[in-house]
Design an enzyme around this catalytic site. Sequence first.
Site, PDB file in Angstrom:
ATOM      1  N   GLY A   1       0.824  -1.220   0.000  1.00  0.00           N
ATOM      2  CA  GLY A   1       0.000   0.000   0.000  1.00  0.00           C
ATOM      3  C   GLY A   1       0.853   1.262   0.000  1.00  0.00           C
ATOM      4  O   GLY A   1       2.083   1.197  -0.084  1.00  0.00           O
ATOM      5  N   PHE A   2       0.178   2.386   0.112  1.00  0.00           N
ATOM      6  CA  PHE A   2       0.875   3.684   0.065  1.00  0.00           C
ATOM      7  C   PHE A   2       1.891   3.802   1.212  1.00  0.00           C
ATOM      8  O   PHE A   2       3.096   3.961   0.985  1.00  0.00           O
ATOM      9  CB  PHE A   2      -0.173   4.801   0.113  1.00  0.00           C
ATOM     10  CG  PHE A   2       0.371   6.172   0.346  1.00  0.00           C
ATOM     11  CD1 PHE A   2       1.440   6.664  -0.394  1.00  0.00           C
ATOM     12  CD2 PHE A   2      -0.200   7.000   1.311  1.00  0.00           C
ATOM     13  CE1 PHE A   2       1.935   7.946  -0.172  1.00  0.00           C
ATOM     14  CE2 PHE A   2       0.280   8.278   1.542  1.00  0.00           C
ATOM     15  CZ  PHE A   2       1.361   8.742   0.800  1.00  0.00           C
TER      16      PHE A   2
ATOM     17  N   ASP B   1       0.559  -8.882   1.505  1.00  0.00           N
ATOM     18  CA  ASP B   1      -0.516  -7.999   1.028  1.00  0.00           C
ATOM     19  C   ASP B   1      -1.478  -8.848   0.196  1.00  0.00           C
ATOM     20  O   ASP B   1      -1.053  -9.757  -0.506  1.00  0.00           O
ATOM     21  CB  ASP B   1       0.093  -6.882   0.169  1.00  0.00           C
ATOM     22  CG  ASP B   1      -0.786  -5.651   0.097  1.00  0.00           C
ATOM     23  OD1 ASP B   1      -0.341  -4.572   0.525  1.00  0.00           O
ATOM     24  OD2 ASP B   1      -1.927  -5.763  -0.419  1.00  0.00           O
TER      25      ASP B   1
ATOM     26  N   TYR C   1     -14.440   0.615   9.793  1.00  0.00           N
ATOM     27  CA  TYR C   1     -13.024   0.986   9.926  1.00  0.00           C
ATOM     28  C   TYR C   1     -12.723   1.422  11.359  1.00  0.00           C
ATOM     29  O   TYR C   1     -11.817   0.887  12.005  1.00  0.00           O
ATOM     30  CB  TYR C   1     -12.713   2.109   8.945  1.00  0.00           C
ATOM     31  CG  TYR C   1     -11.246   2.483   8.871  1.00  0.00           C
ATOM     32  CD1 TYR C   1     -10.308   1.588   8.368  1.00  0.00           C
ATOM     33  CD2 TYR C   1     -10.806   3.740   9.280  1.00  0.00           C
ATOM     34  CE1 TYR C   1      -8.959   1.931   8.289  1.00  0.00           C
ATOM     35  CE2 TYR C   1      -9.466   4.092   9.197  1.00  0.00           C
ATOM     36  CZ  TYR C   1      -8.549   3.191   8.700  1.00  0.00           C
ATOM     37  OH  TYR C   1      -7.212   3.525   8.626  1.00  0.00           O
TER      38      TYR C   1
END
Length: 316
Positions: free
Chosen positions: A16-17, A37, A149
């Site tokens: 990811g980022f 991932d 989340y």
Amino acid sequence: MSGTARKKILVTGGAGFLGSNLCRKLLQAGSEVICVDNLYISRKENLNELQHFDHFEFIHHDVSEPIDLKVDEIYNLACPASPRHYQRDPIQTLKTSVLGAINLLNLAKKNQCKILQASTSEVYGDPLVHPQTESYWGHVNPIGKRACYDEGKRCAETFMMEYHLQEAIEIKIIRIFNTYGPGMDMQDGRVISNFIVQALTGKPLTVYGNGEQTRSFCYVDDLIDAIIRVMNTDKTIIGPVNLGNPNPYTMNELAEKIIRMTDSKSVIVHEALPPDDPTRRCPDITTVKNMVGWSPTTALEEGLEKTIDYFRTCLF
Ligand code: UDP
């Protein structure tokens, strides 16, 4: 690395980022990195770059399923973090945070190694206290759009703490506030990537609601530096610790700044505010300052400049 064995570090969400930036930094420092991932939203370009390093290994795996590896340290960053992505499959988002935390804590227990949990400013929900200190318990809607989340990450924090208390696992909990920089996905749906891409392509900048909500934005290199510093503290330090930039901006200010910096002819349009969108968010970073002497050094304009350049190369 002469004389000493290379440290074997697991980074979940490593494509990811933030994860890929963290992997790169750890590899550059001479560690061996295993990136786990499921590639749900991560960019393949991030992985391609990492695969040039000798001591990098990629494992395609979903952390909601158990995993068995021999490692010396675990950074658990696995979970989509943009509202657009984490709301697409809310049940999977919850499983990623909660089952992911359990599986990785069990791995930490098996390896007798330390584990860092990437938590989030979202644990404060739509906060009623400003700026947010770690001692603030938050103001979260447990059944709202963002709950998969927010509550997933809150529960992950609880698992971390209970494994620490009950099983003597060495843990570090960091609460990451909004972060941006080169390597962000154009389709991420985050405000900075949206505004820059809209400004560079002459499209209207979509400000949600009246645009008076605030966020404080941390440049990615600053944040990665802080994450590694916290991981390297001694075992008496467990957190939670806020990591972010303490200078808030309204979304109107951000939109105007980006239009100015890109020399864009784009106009600003207002669209509906997403449900439960936090009104104000700003970290109190006294804890991390005292703990490891960290505070961000990249001003918003400087970081935006680099991010605008990055998106220019992606677009043109
Ligand atoms: N936002 C906006 N326009 C966009 C995308 C986001 O005005 O095109 C707003 C959003 O409503 C929120 C803020 O920008 O108030 C930050 O949103 P983002 O999704 O980047 O992060 P988060 O909400 O998780 O802080």
